[in-house]
Design a protein around this motif. Sequence first.
Motif, PDB file in Angstrom:
ATOM      1  N   GLY A 112      -5.977   8.663   4.551  1.00 28.39           N
ATOM      2  CA  GLY A 112      -5.925  10.117   4.709  1.00 28.39           C
ATOM      3  C   GLY A 112      -4.639  10.634   5.314  1.00 28.39           C
ATOM      4  N   ILE A 113      -3.584   9.806   5.333  1.00 33.65           N
ATOM      5  CA  ILE A 113      -2.324  10.192   5.957  1.00 33.65           C
ATOM      6  C   ILE A 113      -1.716  11.414   5.270  1.00 33.65           C
ATOM      7  N   ASP A 114      -1.699  11.396   3.930  1.00 31.44           N
ATOM      8  CA  ASP A 114      -1.080  12.513   3.213  1.00 31.44           C
ATOM      9  C   ASP A 114      -1.869  13.808   3.415  1.00 31.44           C
ATOM     10  N   TYR A 115      -3.200  13.713   3.479  1.00 31.84           N
ATOM     11  CA  TYR A 115      -4.005  14.909   3.711  1.00 31.84           C
ATOM     12  C   TYR A 115      -3.799  15.452   5.126  1.00 31.84           C
ATOM     13  N   ALA A 116      -3.672  14.547   6.094  1.00 31.31           N
ATOM     14  CA  ALA A 116      -3.417  14.972   7.471  1.00 31.31           C
ATOM     15  C   ALA A 116      -2.073  15.679   7.567  1.00 31.31           C
ATOM     16  N   LEU A 117      -1.096  15.166   6.834  1.00 29.11           N
ATOM     17  CA  LEU A 117       0.229  15.784   6.837  1.00 29.11           C
ATOM     18  C   LEU A 117       0.170  17.189   6.246  1.00 29.11           C
ATOM     19  N   ARG A 118      -0.592  17.351   5.182  1.00 24.77           N
ATOM     20  CA  ARG A 118      -0.729  18.683   4.580  1.00 24.77           C
ATOM     21  C   ARG A 118      -1.379  19.657   5.563  1.00 24.77           C
ATOM     22  N   THR A 119      -2.435  19.208   6.253  1.00 19.85           N
ATOM     23  CA  THR A 119      -3.099  20.060   7.233  1.00 19.85           C
ATOM     24  C   THR A 119      -2.147  20.427   8.368  1.00 19.85           C
ATOM     25  N   ALA A 120      -1.380  19.440   8.842  1.00 18.86           N
ATOM     26  CA  ALA A 120      -0.423  19.696   9.920  1.00 18.86           C
ATOM     27  C   ALA A 120       0.631  20.693   9.484  1.00 18.86           C
ATOM     28  N   SER A 121       1.088  20.574   8.257  1.00 19.82           N
ATOM     29  CA  SER A 121       2.077  21.516   7.747  1.00 19.82           C
ATOM     30  C   SER A 121       1.509  22.927   7.664  1.00 19.82           C
ATOM     31  N   GLN A 122       0.274  23.043   7.187  1.00 20.95           N
ATOM     32  CA  GLN A 122      -0.372  24.353   7.078  1.00 20.95           C
ATOM     33  C   GLN A 122      -0.563  25.005   8.437  1.00 20.95           C
ATOM     34  N   LEU A 131       3.179  20.057  -1.167  1.00 20.60           N
ATOM     35  CA  LEU A 131       2.664  18.706  -1.364  1.00 20.60           C
ATOM     36  C   LEU A 131       1.620  18.663  -2.475  1.00 20.60           C
ATOM     37  N   VAL A 132       1.863  17.837  -3.476  1.00 19.32           N
ATOM     38  CA  VAL A 132       0.877  17.516  -4.503  1.00 19.32           C
ATOM     39  C   VAL A 132       0.453  16.078  -4.222  1.00 19.32           C
ATOM     40  N   LEU A 133      -0.806  15.880  -3.839  1.00 25.49           N
ATOM     41  CA  LEU A 133      -1.225  14.615  -3.238  1.00 25.49           C
ATOM     42  C   LEU A 133      -2.188  13.822  -4.118  1.00 25.49           C
ATOM     43  N   SER A 134      -2.111  12.502  -3.967  1.00 28.20           N
ATOM     44  CA  SER A 134      -2.946  11.590  -4.742  1.00 28.20           C
ATOM     45  C   SER A 134      -3.979  10.869  -3.897  1.00 28.20           C
ATOM     46  N   GLY A 135      -3.790  10.845  -2.586  1.00 26.10           N
ATOM     47  CA  GLY A 135      -4.659  10.000  -1.782  1.00 26.10           C
ATOM     48  C   GLY A 135      -4.404   8.547  -2.119  1.00 26.10           C
ATOM     49  N   MET A 136      -5.452   7.750  -2.216  1.00 25.31           N
ATOM     50  CA  MET A 136      -5.300   6.331  -2.555  1.00 25.31           C
ATOM     51  C   MET A 136      -5.214   6.150  -4.063  1.00 25.31           C
ATOM     52  N   MET A 137      -4.289   5.305  -4.501  1.00 25.66           N
ATOM     53  CA  MET A 137      -4.222   4.988  -5.922  1.00 25.66           C
ATOM     54  C   MET A 137      -5.406   4.100  -6.288  1.00 25.66           C
ATOM     55  N   ILE A 138      -5.922   4.289  -7.500  1.00 18.30           N
ATOM     56  CA  ILE A 138      -7.103   3.556  -7.945  1.00 18.30           C
ATOM     57  C   ILE A 138      -6.657   2.359  -8.776  1.00 18.30           C
ATOM     58  N   CYS A 139      -7.097   1.168  -8.373  1.00 16.35           N
ATOM     59  CA  CYS A 139      -6.706  -0.053  -9.063  1.00 16.35           C
ATOM     60  C   CYS A 139      -7.936  -0.908  -9.336  1.00 16.35           C
ATOM     61  N   MET A 140      -7.790  -1.843 -10.271  1.00 13.21           N
ATOM     62  CA  MET A 140      -8.891  -2.768 -10.521  1.00 13.21           C
ATOM     63  C   MET A 140      -8.971  -3.781  -9.371  1.00 13.21           C
ATOM     64  N   THR A 141     -10.108  -4.433  -9.241  1.00 13.08           N
ATOM     65  CA  THR A 141     -10.272  -5.438  -8.198  1.00 13.08           C
ATOM     66  C   THR A 141      -9.189  -6.505  -8.337  1.00 13.08           C
ATOM     67  N   GLY A 142      -8.400  -6.673  -7.291  1.00 11.03           N
ATOM     68  CA  GLY A 142      -7.311  -7.645  -7.311  1.00 11.03           C
ATOM     69  C   GLY A 142      -6.106  -7.218  -8.095  1.00 11.03           C
ATOM     70  N   GLY A 143      -6.077  -5.985  -8.557  1.00 14.36           N
ATOM     71  CA  GLY A 143      -4.957  -5.508  -9.363  1.00 14.36           C
ATOM     72  C   GLY A 143      -3.766  -5.085  -8.525  1.00 14.36           C
TER      73      GLY A 143
END
Length: 256
Positions: A112-122, A131-143
């Motif tokens: 949640g680092i990027d979301y916290a940064l957006r809140t702090a900026s606001q 900020l256009v944010l992605s949160g965590m990138m989605i990967c396959m297990t072990g990918g």
Amino acid sequence: MTIAYVNDQVIDGRGGAYKGYVIVEGDKIAAVGRGDPQSLGGDVERRDLTAKSILPGLIDCHIHLRNDGVADPRAQAAADTDAVATLRSARNARRTLEAGVTTIRDCGSRGGIDYALRTASQQGLCPTPRLVLSGMMICMTGGHGWSLGYEADGPDGLRRAARAMIKAGADNVKLIASGGILTPSTDIGAPQFTIEEMRAAVEEAHAAGKISCAHAHGTTAIKNAVKAGVDSIEHGYLIDDEGIQLMLDRGTYLVA
């Protein structure tokens, strides 16, 4: 508050460069013109920018604020606690803004680092670009990116993962469609998610009014992601002519 920036070189982003002015009302550009503005009124603050230039803010479509330009960003990310990564992200956001980049798309963070940064900026706690944010990138297990990403498998798993990212605040659902350089034991050209898996996540992003992108190096992975409906391909190192044509036909962007 209205501010008139005068006596500067205006680079308008459409091929024009001339001595002129830019008038800003609040957070909006109200007027751009040549020469000196007339009849500004007494409530307009006039700022002389002789020998300086004004140009449109730049946009960086793929950035990771939690990382610096180090040789091994994976090791840096692994060593940082979330608290340190948050501070590093805030510093890098400010540096980015001061370099003239006024909008960024962060293509993968954690905790949640990027979301916290957006809140702090606001809240005015720290300056950042838009900020256009992605949160965590989605990967396959072990990918690729599994140590920093959100692991999911199968169409239903990808659908749930996309919904979780959107719930957390993502503007851009990022998928890992191929192996990568910085994950040991993965081949950068090898496809990872199937078309059906990625399509489920993309459908969720689009249904929520969001966008979706895919990290994809390999030829097959690029084409799989485009067929799944992603809005952009990130990197695209090994793209072939067929993949290029497919992206043109589908209107898919390349973030090189």
